[in-house]
Design a protein around this motif. Structure first.
Motif, PDB file in Angstrom:
ATOM      1  N   ARG A 229       0.768  -1.246  -0.053  1.00  0.00           N
ATOM      2  CA  ARG A 229       0.121   0.085  -0.171  1.00  0.00           C
ATOM      3  C   ARG A 229       0.793   1.309  -0.007  1.00  0.00           C
ATOM      4  N   LYS A 256      -2.018   3.580   0.995  1.00  0.00           N
ATOM      5  CA  LYS A 256      -3.381   3.697   0.650  1.00  0.00           C
ATOM      6  C   LYS A 256      -4.324   3.380   1.688  1.00  0.00           C
ATOM      7  N   THR A 258      -7.318   1.757   2.529  1.00  0.00           N
ATOM      8  CA  THR A 258      -8.331   0.877   2.047  1.00  0.00           C
ATOM      9  C   THR A 258      -9.636   0.864   2.669  1.00  0.00           C
TER      10      THR A 258
END
Length: 272
Positions: A229, A256, A258
């Motif tokens: 990520r 990122k 999620t």
């Protein structure tokens, strides 16, 4: 999501600097080291007013670690590194935040070496390796962030011979860090900058910061569940250049999130 580590070098003395950095950088999670504060004196109220919940393990003089979360209170999972019940130094705290397990590390300096302080550093490293081995393969995203007091390779220190006897660059220290990473951890800053000289610490003496005579000793290690990520990394050099600054600069990564709601599909999707 932005996660940072910052050796603040006295959280109360440098509280204005810390609050200014939090306001400008807006990390979602921040690990602090070298609090130099007792538990009672930790500025939890000031941080709460700035929008951050905090958990901490304080200690007078040189130690102390804390984890901050923007708009949330971290859930503590442990307040010391396992393996030595007699170790009273406040150097590790661990907490869960938004599905991520965060370990905040202030690894022993080890100077002067050779000697008891260096042996303690290597012993602490072994305990960290043992604990990290259990976390690296966890399906839960894990980050081990903090001041490791190791410049892992020659590219992590400015060209000089003056540090040759320092514990931060000894072969044993570097080997211990390499052994930790080889468990499967990703050194996030180096992952995105494989050949670049990047420093996170500069001594106060001889205009080290102005000359960029620094070392990279603050690291954010990601387990495979989190490494995928990783979006970007950086060092907030501006914070190091402020009056009454810590001798470390904050180091950060962006990952990122999620948990974010996916964008609604349209006929003309926008590429990111």
């Amino acid at each position: 999501m932005k996660i940072a580590t910052f050796n603040i070098n006295n959280v109360n003395s440098r509280l204005p600097n810390l609050l200014q950095w939090l306001k400008s950088s807006k990390p979602d999670i921040a690990c602090l080291q070298e609090l130099k504060s007792t538990d009672e004196a930790f500025p939890a109220d000031a941080l709460r007013k700035a929008g951050y919940g905090a958990v901490w393990k304080g200690q007078r003089t040189w130690n102390g670690v804390a984890i901050l979360a923007r708009g949330a209170l971290p859930i503590v999972t442990r307040t010391s590194l396992p393996g030595d019940r007699d170790d009273s130094q406040a150097r590790y705290i661990e907490a869960a935040i938004d599905g991520i397990l965060v370990g905040c590390i202030y690894l022993p300096n080890g100077n002067p070496q050779p000697g008891p302080k260096f042996e303690y550093k290597l012993d602490w490293f072994k305990r960290l390796q043992a604990h990290a081995r259990k976390l690296v393969k966890d399906k839960t995203p894990v980050i081990l962030a903090g001041d490791y007091n190791v410049a892992p390779t020659e590219i992590d220190i400015y060209p000089t011979k003056s540090w040759d006897d320092d514990a931060l660059v000894q072969p044993e220290s570097r080997a211990a860090y390499a052994k930790l990473v080889k468990q499967g951890w990703i050194d996030s800053l180096r992952e995105r900058n494989p050949d670049k000289r990047i420093y996170t610490f500069w001594h106060y003496w001889r205009n080290s910061f102005q000359r960029n005579a620094g070392l990279r000793i603050d690291h954010l290690l990601l387990n495979p569940a989190l490494a995928g990520r990783l979006v970007s990394t950086g060092v907030d050099l501006g914070a190091r250049g402020k009056p009454h600054a810590s001798d470390h600069a904050p180091v950060w990564i962006e990952i990122k999130d999620t948990t974010a709601r996916p964008a609604r599909k349209t006929k003309r999707a926008v590429k990111r």
